[in-house]
Design a protein around this motif. Structure first.
Motif, PDB file in Angstrom:
ATOM      1  N   ARG A 128     -51.154 -22.242  -0.562  1.00  0.00           N
ATOM      2  CA  ARG A 128     -51.994 -21.484  -1.487  1.00  0.00           C
ATOM      3  C   ARG A 128     -51.969 -22.107  -2.865  1.00  0.00           C
ATOM      4  O   ARG A 128     -50.932 -22.600  -3.311  1.00  0.00           O
ATOM      5  N   ALA A 166     -44.681 -23.904 -10.293  1.00  0.00           N
ATOM      6  CA  ALA A 166     -45.379 -23.139 -11.324  1.00  0.00           C
ATOM      7  C   ALA A 166     -46.232 -24.076 -12.159  1.00  0.00           C
ATOM      8  O   ALA A 166     -46.060 -25.294 -12.112  1.00  0.00           O
ATOM      9  N   THR A 195     -49.264 -29.932 -13.225  1.00  0.00           N
ATOM     10  CA  THR A 195     -48.261 -29.567 -12.227  1.00  0.00           C
ATOM     11  C   THR A 195     -48.132 -30.745 -11.266  1.00  0.00           C
ATOM     12  O   THR A 195     -49.146 -31.287 -10.821  1.00  0.00           O
ATOM     13  N   ASP A 231     -56.126 -19.321  -0.342  1.00  0.00           N
ATOM     14  CA  ASP A 231     -55.603 -19.957   0.855  1.00  0.00           C
ATOM     15  C   ASP A 231     -56.319 -21.287   1.105  1.00  0.00           C
ATOM     16  O   ASP A 231     -57.526 -21.316   1.302  1.00  0.00           O
ATOM     17  N   ASP A 283     -53.098 -20.925  -6.708  1.00  0.00           N
ATOM     18  CA  ASP A 283     -53.526 -19.770  -7.503  1.00  0.00           C
ATOM     19  C   ASP A 283     -53.977 -18.622  -6.603  1.00  0.00           C
ATOM     20  O   ASP A 283     -54.990 -17.969  -6.860  1.00  0.00           O
ATOM     21  N   GLY A 284     -53.255 -18.414  -5.516  1.00  0.00           N
ATOM     22  CA  GLY A 284     -53.540 -17.295  -4.616  1.00  0.00           C
ATOM     23  C   GLY A 284     -54.590 -17.584  -3.557  1.00  0.00           C
ATOM     24  O   GLY A 284     -54.731 -16.827  -2.604  1.00  0.00           O
ATOM     25  N   SER A 313     -42.486 -23.948  -3.960  1.00  0.00           N
ATOM     26  CA  SER A 313     -43.496 -23.538  -4.919  1.00  0.00           C
ATOM     27  C   SER A 313     -43.361 -24.358  -6.195  1.00  0.00           C
ATOM     28  O   SER A 313     -42.299 -24.916  -6.481  1.00  0.00           O
ATOM     29  N   SER A 334     -40.657 -23.750   2.842  1.00  0.00           N
ATOM     30  CA  SER A 334     -41.316 -23.006   1.773  1.00  0.00           C
ATOM     31  C   SER A 334     -40.935 -23.634   0.446  1.00  0.00           C
ATOM     32  O   SER A 334     -39.770 -23.968   0.226  1.00  0.00           O
ATOM     33  N   LEU A 382     -48.811 -23.351  -7.108  1.00  0.00           N
ATOM     34  CA  LEU A 382     -48.828 -23.885  -5.745  1.00  0.00           C
ATOM     35  C   LEU A 382     -47.741 -23.191  -4.930  1.00  0.00           C
ATOM     36  O   LEU A 382     -46.595 -23.128  -5.357  1.00  0.00           O
ATOM     37  N   GLU A 383     -48.140 -22.686  -3.768  1.00  0.00           N
ATOM     38  CA  GLU A 383     -47.212 -21.899  -2.954  1.00  0.00           C
ATOM     39  C   GLU A 383     -47.307 -22.353  -1.500  1.00  0.00           C
ATOM     40  O   GLU A 383     -48.346 -22.157  -0.867  1.00  0.00           O
ATOM     41  N   VAL A 384     -46.261 -22.967  -0.999  1.00  0.00           N
ATOM     42  CA  VAL A 384     -46.217 -23.408   0.397  1.00  0.00           C
ATOM     43  C   VAL A 384     -45.254 -22.493   1.124  1.00  0.00           C
ATOM     44  O   VAL A 384     -44.123 -22.305   0.689  1.00  0.00           O
ATOM     45  N   SER A 385     -45.739 -21.910   2.224  1.00  0.00           N
ATOM     46  CA  SER A 385     -44.950 -20.894   2.927  1.00  0.00           C
ATOM     47  C   SER A 385     -44.758 -21.225   4.394  1.00  0.00           C
ATOM     48  O   SER A 385     -45.737 -21.399   5.126  1.00  0.00           O
TER      49      SER A 385
END
Ligand SMILES: Nc1ncnc2c1ncn2[C@@H]1O[C@H](COP(=O)(O)OP(=O)(O)OP(=O)(O)O)[C@@H](O)[C@H]1O
Ligand SMILES: [Mg+2]
Length: 237
Positions: free
Chosen positions: A59, A25, A187, A64, A61-62, A23, A21, A2-5
């Motif tokens: 995002r 794993a 997660t 959007d 796993d990549g 993240s 931002s 998980l990726e927050v930007s």
């Protein structure tokens, strides 16, 4: 995973989230701490697709998911337990769980397996399977909404203040269960005001203040931060 930007959320003139931002794993439990109004729920609801971001991205796993609908977000593997802790009061505990498995209703065997697993994890729910959910205690309703979210077989679970308003003994049970879910490889993003409890199960922590990340680090680092109290002080926005 998980990726927050640079995520931002505005409500009219109020900048609730100002470009954060973070993240998580796979298998990691991150906690989002902060005073009332810091922007924790807004951040979580944005990830869940229930609230539109002003800017920034989410995002998984990549992929959007920034402007995805809530149902799409669930299908991609992110389940949410909101602050509001809503059960369907007139439906039984068992029926509430069935609704949680809606997106995978064609997988009857998998759903049955997960139901059994949830009843094992929450024996109190198993005892009350045929009871209307509205008759459950607050703690039991919290267990049910977590179990219901798990019925979508998520990769990521978002939890908004699961301990809010519950007796200490119930809070201990909820946290024990969160630890069990984490141990299974899930997660988890945990929003909490109970700092000590949250840090006891978290790998890493982010402290939000006035819509920004004021501090972040391992749970041990944040727990040892001498300015943790100061980070919690509110203020005008
Ligand atoms: N629907 C809304 N309309 C206008 N302002 C809102 C709305 N929802 C939240 N806010 C404001 O956005 C800011 C962040 O709110 P949010 O609920 O995200 O904070 P929080 O960290 O979850 O707080 P709490 O710990 O009290 O749950 C607050 O100032 C709040 O008043
Ligand atoms: Mg909140």
């Amino acid at each position: 995973m998980l990726e927050v930007s640079e995520l931002a959320v505005r409500y009219g003139a109020i900048n609730a989230v100002r470009g954060i931002s973070l993240s998580a794993a796979k298998g990691e439990l991150i906690t989002l701490l902060g005073a009332n109004g810091a922007g924790k729920t807004s951040t979580l609801m944005c990830i869940a697709g229930a609230l539109k971001a002003t800017s920034g991205s989410v995002r998984l796993d990549g992929e959007d998911l920034t402007s995805a609908k809530p149902e799409t977000v669930v299908r991609r593997g992110i389940a949410t337990v909101p602050e509001t802790r809503d059960v369907f009061p007139d439906l039984t505990v068992d029926e509430n769980l069935t609704l949680g498995s809606y997106i995978r209703r064609s997988d009857a065997a998998g759903v049955a397996e997960d139901r059994a697993r949830m009843f094992e994890l929450f024996p109190r729910l198993a005892e009350r399977a045929a009871q209307p959910a509205g008759t459950l205690s607050g703690g039991e309703q919290q267990m049910l909404v977590i179990a219901r979210a798990m019925m979508s077989r998520p990769k990521v679970l978002l939890l908004d203040e699961p301990s809010l308003g519950l007796a200490p003994v119930i809070v201990d049970q909820i946290f024990a269960m969160i630890a069990t879910l984490k141990a299974s490889g899930l997660t988890i993003v945990l929003v909490e005001q109970n700092v000590a409890k949250a840090l006891s199960v978290a790998d890493r922590a982010y402290v939000m203040r006035l819509g920004r990340i004021a501090a972040s680090g391992t749970a041990d680092e944040i727990g040892a931060a001498t300015d943790l109290g100061a980070l919690y002080l509110g203020g005008e926005r």
